[in-house]
Design an enzyme around this catalytic site. Sequence first.
Site, PDB file in Angstrom:
ATOM      1  N   LEU A  14      28.472   4.479  17.841  1.00  0.00           N
ATOM      2  CA  LEU A  14      28.413   3.374  18.794  1.00  0.00           C
ATOM      3  C   LEU A  14      27.956   3.806  20.179  1.00  0.00           C
ATOM      4  CD1 LEU A  14      31.711   1.596  17.677  1.00  0.00           C
ATOM      5  CD2 LEU A  14      29.352   1.060  16.994  1.00  0.00           C
ATOM      6  N   ARG A  37      33.307   8.176  15.541  1.00  0.00           N
ATOM      7  CA  ARG A  37      34.156   9.351  15.311  1.00  0.00           C
ATOM      8  C   ARG A  37      35.255   9.451  16.356  1.00  0.00           C
ATOM      9  NH1 ARG A  37      31.688  15.331  15.899  1.00  0.00           N
ATOM     10  NH2 ARG A  37      31.574  14.531  18.034  1.00  0.00           N
ATOM     11  N   ASN A 105      16.635   8.745  14.676  1.00  0.00           N
ATOM     12  CA  ASN A 105      15.275   9.293  14.798  1.00  0.00           C
ATOM     13  C   ASN A 105      15.158  10.572  13.973  1.00  0.00           C
ATOM     14  OD1 ASN A 105      12.877   8.489  15.919  1.00  0.00           O
ATOM     15  ND2 ASN A 105      13.086   9.734  17.745  1.00  0.00           N
ATOM     16  N   SER A 131      12.299   1.147  16.412  1.00  0.00           N
ATOM     17  CA  SER A 131      11.631   1.377  17.688  1.00  0.00           C
ATOM     18  C   SER A 131      11.880   0.224  18.649  1.00  0.00           C
ATOM     19  CB  SER A 131      10.127   1.546  17.486  1.00  0.00           C
ATOM     20  OG  SER A 131       9.478   1.735  18.728  1.00  0.00           O
ATOM     21  N   GLY A 132      12.038   0.573  19.904  1.00  0.00           N
ATOM     22  CA  GLY A 132      12.222  -0.443  20.936  1.00  0.00           C
ATOM     23  C   GLY A 132      13.299  -0.097  21.926  1.00  0.00           C
ATOM     24  N   GLY A 133      13.968   1.049  21.690  1.00  0.00           N
ATOM     25  CA  GLY A 133      14.983   1.496  22.634  1.00  0.00           C
ATOM     26  C   GLY A 133      16.171   0.556  22.697  1.00  0.00           C
ATOM     27  N   LYS A 185       7.595   5.933  11.537  1.00  0.00           N
ATOM     28  CA  LYS A 185       8.157   5.945  12.892  1.00  0.00           C
ATOM     29  C   LYS A 185       7.669   7.166  13.669  1.00  0.00           C
ATOM     30  CE  LYS A 185      11.080   4.881  16.268  1.00  0.00           C
ATOM     31  NZ  LYS A 185      11.356   6.084  17.020  1.00  0.00           N
ATOM     32  N   HIS A 188       4.183   6.457  14.721  1.00  0.00           N
ATOM     33  CA  HIS A 188       4.299   5.502  15.837  1.00  0.00           C
ATOM     34  C   HIS A 188       4.558   6.246  17.136  1.00  0.00           C
ATOM     35  CE1 HIS A 188       6.992   3.464  18.678  1.00  0.00           C
ATOM     36  NE2 HIS A 188       6.376   2.343  18.384  1.00  0.00           N
ATOM     37  N   ASN A 189       5.510   7.174  17.109  1.00  0.00           N
ATOM     38  CA  ASN A 189       5.853   7.908  18.328  1.00  0.00           C
ATOM     39  C   ASN A 189       4.717   8.813  18.784  1.00  0.00           C
ATOM     40  OD1 ASN A 189       8.330   6.681  17.850  1.00  0.00           O
ATOM     41  ND2 ASN A 189       9.506   8.473  18.433  1.00  0.00           N
ATOM     42  N   GLU A 192       2.336   6.677  20.465  1.00  0.00           N
ATOM     43  CA  GLU A 192       2.955   6.369  21.764  1.00  0.00           C
ATOM     44  C   GLU A 192       2.663   7.474  22.783  1.00  0.00           C
ATOM     45  OE1 GLU A 192       7.530   6.623  23.219  1.00  0.00           O
ATOM     46  OE2 GLU A 192       7.166   5.286  21.520  1.00  0.00           O
TER      47      GLU A 192
END
Length: 473
Positions: A14, A37, A105, A131-133, A185, A188-189, A192
């Site tokens: 989280l 945890r 990631n 992706s999108g933060g 992904k 994609h990075n 980027e």
Amino acid sequence: MEEFMKNNIAVIGLSVMGKNLALNIADKGYKVSVFNRTTSVMEEMIKNFPHQNIQGKKTLKELVESLEKPRKIIIMVKAGGAVDSVINQLLEFVKKDDIIIDGGNSFFKDSERRYKTLKEKNINFFGVGISGGEEGARKGPAIMPGGDKEAYNEIKKILEDISAKVNGNPCINYTSTGGAGHYVKMVHNGIEYGDMEIIAESYYILKNIGGFTNQQISDIFAKFNKGKLKSYLIDITSKILKVKDPDADGYLIDKILDKSGQKGTGKWTTIQGADLGSCISVISSALNARYMSSIKDTRILAEKEFKKNEYQKFADREKLITMVENSLYTAKIISYAQGFSLLRQAEKEYSWTFNYADIAKIFRGGCIIQAKFLQNIIEAYQNNPKLENLVFDTFFKEEIKKNIDSLRELTLLAIKNELPIMTFTSALSYFDTLKTARLSANMIQAQRDYFGAHTFNRIDKQGVFHYDWLKNN
């Protein structure tokens, strides 16, 4: 009846991404169990972000037992050993056909290994690129799932509901088996990285050769964002440039140290390019530009030792703006072409089955590389699913023909001014190499045969040949 009262899905981990993803899922009407945890982190989330669809669980056993079958569990912890640790703990409680999703990631080979290991235990594993933060996780990310296609139907609806939408269409598509989602992904990075460096070099040219102020460059990028270059990164660049320093006079951009960080995905992409023999020179140059930025002290010393000349301002400022726009666009096309070519090589290497139009659709919203011209990429692969390289598509071929002279002229201008433009020069060299039917590699083959008897092929007859180069020397 008890099964219907259970929660739909769980999120483990989280921190920023996990918390926001859980809230996103809950907002869409799904019942979510959450675990961390460190229990206090979970309790703090429940306290600070109360939601009727979210329940905190203090143990993994309690978490798993709270879920309907097949149980669906998203892991959002730090990539690497932490993911394996959570999976190993979950194996004590999950059962046949349950689904474990790694939304972090992770390196694609780790996802491939986990997929195969869990499949032997009849547990479904999905490596899912997200992706999108922080904002994407909360409001709608681009999502790249990889795993068994049949099991995907169990999680498809939830993932589609939480994803970004473009014209009502979700920015998610099944990629292929195993580590395919995390591979997409990773690419994609890498793209980027290339996009960001191309934009940074464009800003640098406008500032140093054009003599434009930050506000003027902001306006230029805002104008770019209304045309063929419309994209998330162009938009935020325009916004960044007009921010005043809150602590002193001037603009914030001018106070930021020129040392860029990176978390490894650009490196992974570059290594994959080398491993698969696929030229991704724009991405690799963008990575190298970051490495060069990190040696600030060495660069300061070198500038003193070798004396940089002052940048010569370009007189025709409107022409320079047009050249930058066209060059940025052309380099961007070439960068994406390289990225999709790497995906094509990976498809062969790892026995995946990619739908390239569907992959391009994922990138349209919610992610960092979202851009207007992704629609043209979608159409290119819809017209020809077996397209060898994006530059051969009719639309992109004509766009390159129209704009390549700008890239060539701008590159020469920057080189004459000793202004570093690693991605622009890489894009131009890639294109020039690609359209040259006969290269200088015949000399390399001769050299290899000379010193190592590595042999060579001939253009005039079949076979493998070796020549005794010393007999005439």
